[in-house]
Design an enzyme around this catalytic site. Sequence first.
Site, short mmCIF file in Angstrom:
data_model
loop_
_atom_site.label_atom_id
_atom_site.label_comp_id
_atom_site.label_asym_id
_atom_site.label_seq_id
_atom_site.Cartn_x
_atom_site.Cartn_y
_atom_site.Cartn_z
N GLN A 90 9.82 -46.40 -11.68
CA GLN A 90 9.65 -45.12 -10.99
C GLN A 90 8.43 -44.37 -11.49
O GLN A 90 7.73 -43.72 -10.72
CB GLN A 90 10.90 -44.26 -11.16
CG GLN A 90 12.12 -44.85 -10.49
CD GLN A 90 11.85 -45.29 -9.07
OE1 GLN A 90 11.61 -44.47 -8.19
NE2 GLN A 90 11.89 -46.59 -8.83
N ASP B 263 14.99 -50.90 -3.63
CA ASP B 263 13.76 -50.50 -2.95
C ASP B 263 13.38 -51.46 -1.84
O ASP B 263 12.79 -51.05 -0.83
CB ASP B 263 12.60 -50.42 -3.95
CG ASP B 263 12.51 -49.06 -4.63
OD1 ASP B 263 13.23 -48.14 -4.21
OD2 ASP B 263 11.73 -48.93 -5.60
N GLU C 252 18.01 -39.24 -7.78
CA GLU C 252 17.74 -40.07 -6.60
C GLU C 252 18.29 -41.48 -6.83
O GLU C 252 19.04 -42.00 -6.00
CB GLU C 252 16.22 -40.11 -6.36
CG GLU C 252 15.82 -41.00 -5.20
CD GLU C 252 14.31 -41.16 -5.10
OE1 GLU C 252 13.85 -41.60 -4.03
OE2 GLU C 252 13.59 -40.88 -6.08
N HIS C 253 17.89 -42.10 -7.93
CA HIS C 253 18.38 -43.44 -8.30
C HIS C 253 19.16 -43.33 -9.61
O HIS C 253 18.66 -42.77 -10.58
CB HIS C 253 17.22 -44.41 -8.52
CG HIS C 253 16.27 -44.52 -7.38
ND1 HIS C 253 15.05 -43.85 -7.36
CD2 HIS C 253 16.34 -45.21 -6.21
CE1 HIS C 253 14.41 -44.13 -6.23
NE2 HIS C 253 15.18 -44.96 -5.52
N HIS D 48 5.06 -44.72 -9.69
CA HIS D 48 4.80 -44.14 -8.37
C HIS D 48 3.72 -43.07 -8.44
O HIS D 48 2.76 -43.08 -7.66
CB HIS D 48 6.09 -43.54 -7.80
CG HIS D 48 6.93 -44.53 -7.07
ND1 HIS D 48 6.53 -45.15 -5.92
CD2 HIS D 48 8.18 -45.01 -7.33
CE1 HIS D 48 7.48 -45.96 -5.49
NE2 HIS D 48 8.49 -45.90 -6.34
N HIS E 113 34.81 -13.46 28.05
CA HIS E 113 35.44 -14.65 27.46
C HIS E 113 36.94 -14.62 27.74
O HIS E 113 37.54 -15.63 28.13
CB HIS E 113 35.21 -14.68 25.94
CG HIS E 113 33.88 -15.20 25.52
ND1 HIS E 113 32.71 -14.54 25.76
CD2 HIS E 113 33.55 -16.36 24.86
CE1 HIS E 113 31.71 -15.23 25.25
NE2 HIS E 113 32.19 -16.34 24.71
#
Length: 417
Positions: free
Chosen positions: A245, A347, A313-314, A248, A406
Site C-alpha cells: 500500500q 487487488d 480500507e484493507h 501507491h 392528503h
Amino acid sequence: MDQLLHWHEEDDPAVLSTVKEVLADVKQRGDEALLEYTSKFDRFSVGSVQELIIESDAIQQALERIDPKQRQALEDAAQRIAIYHKHQVQDSWRYTEEDGTVLGQKVTPLDRVGLYVPGGKAAYPSSVLMAAIPAKVAGVKEVVVVSPTPDHQVNDMVLAAAAVAGVDRVFCIGGAQAVAALAYGTETVPKVDKIVGPGNIYVATAKREVFGVVDIDMIAGPSEILIVCDGKTNPDWVAMDLFSQAEHDELAQSILISPDSEFLKRVEQSIDKLLPTMQRKDIIKTSLSGRGALIQVNNMDEAMVLVNRIAPEHLELSVEDPESLLPSIRHAGAIFMGRYTSESLGDYCAGPNHVLPTSGTARFSSPLGVYDYVKRSSIIYCTESSASRLGQIASELAHGESLEAHAKSAEYRIKAE
C-alpha cells in the site's frame, strides 16, 4: 492515534475555482470545450471529439495485441470477479396481504454508467475490471470509459481490460472536463447516470461538484492497509504487505498491530532490508515515515478495539485463527483472512471488489458492487377494501400533520359503513 489517522485533503480554493470553471464551460460549450482542454492538458489536438472515441472493435483489437499471458491473467481475473459479484444480484420481490394489498420492490439496473480510469503516469487495468464487471452483472445497458491519454498514447492493457469487461466505448478525455462531459452530456459524449472511479484532486473535486446531477461512487482518499499479526507470520511477508500500500503514493497508510514486541522488531528489520530493493523505494519510505506505524498492544481484544477505531480500507488478519476475530470486527472495507491471504490478491484476482471505502468511511460505507449499479422502486397495490382500511390510518396521520389534501385523498376511497 488521532494525529496518525488524520487525513484531510484540504479544499484548495484555486482547485475548486478551476473545476467550477471547467464544469460550467463544458456544460455550456460541450465538445468545443472538450477539444480545447484536451489540447491544453493532454498535449494533442484533433478536429472533433469523434476522433477521441475508441469503439468496441478497436477495444477488442487491443486484447489481441497484448502478451498472451497478460490476456489470460485478465480473463482469469474477470471470470473470478464476475462469479463473485453474481452472488450480489438482488431480484425484485413482492408479497400479498390477506386483504389483497400487494407490496414489493422492483430492482432495475441503471441505463448508463461512466468509469473514470486514470491515465498518464499510471494505468490501472484492474480498476477497469472492478468497476465495469459489476455494472455488467447488474444489467447496466451501456458502460463507457473516460481516460486521459497524454500525447495521445493509449494504454493497451487498459483497453484490453475494457474488452474483457464488456465496455462499450472509450473516450480519450480526462480531468474535470471528462467528469463534466459524463455528468451533463455533450454533442458526442453521452450523459450517464453514475460516475465511478478514482482520479486526482481535480477529478475528485469535479465528482463532488456534480453529485446530485449524477450519482457517484465515493470520494476516495489515500490507500490504507492495517495488519493484525500474532507474531508467527514470516516478517518479510508482513513487511512486503505494508509496502504494497505504501508504494501507491506518499500519503498511503500502512499500519501493523501485534502483541509481540519482538516480532515488531523483526518486521522493522525486514523493512530496512527489503526497502532498498524496491523500485518505488522513495515513495514507500516517505509513506511509512509520514503515515506508517508499528503498534504494540497487550492482546487481541485491544487490537480489535483499534481496528474498529481505524476502520481500515484493507484489513489483514495474519493470525492462526482469523475466524475467531471476525465477530469482533465492525468496520473494515475488505478483510483478508489468514497468513497466506495477501491484500494484493484482493487487488487483482480474488473476486471481491477492490474499490473500497477509505479514511475511516468503512464505518458507514461498503465496497463497490452490483448494488451500486441498480436502483429500487417500491410497489404498492391496493384493492377497494384495503384502500378503505389503509385510508383511515392515512387520514388520521395526515390531519395530524395539517395536510388536508392528503387526508381527503385517502378519505375519498374509504367505503361508507
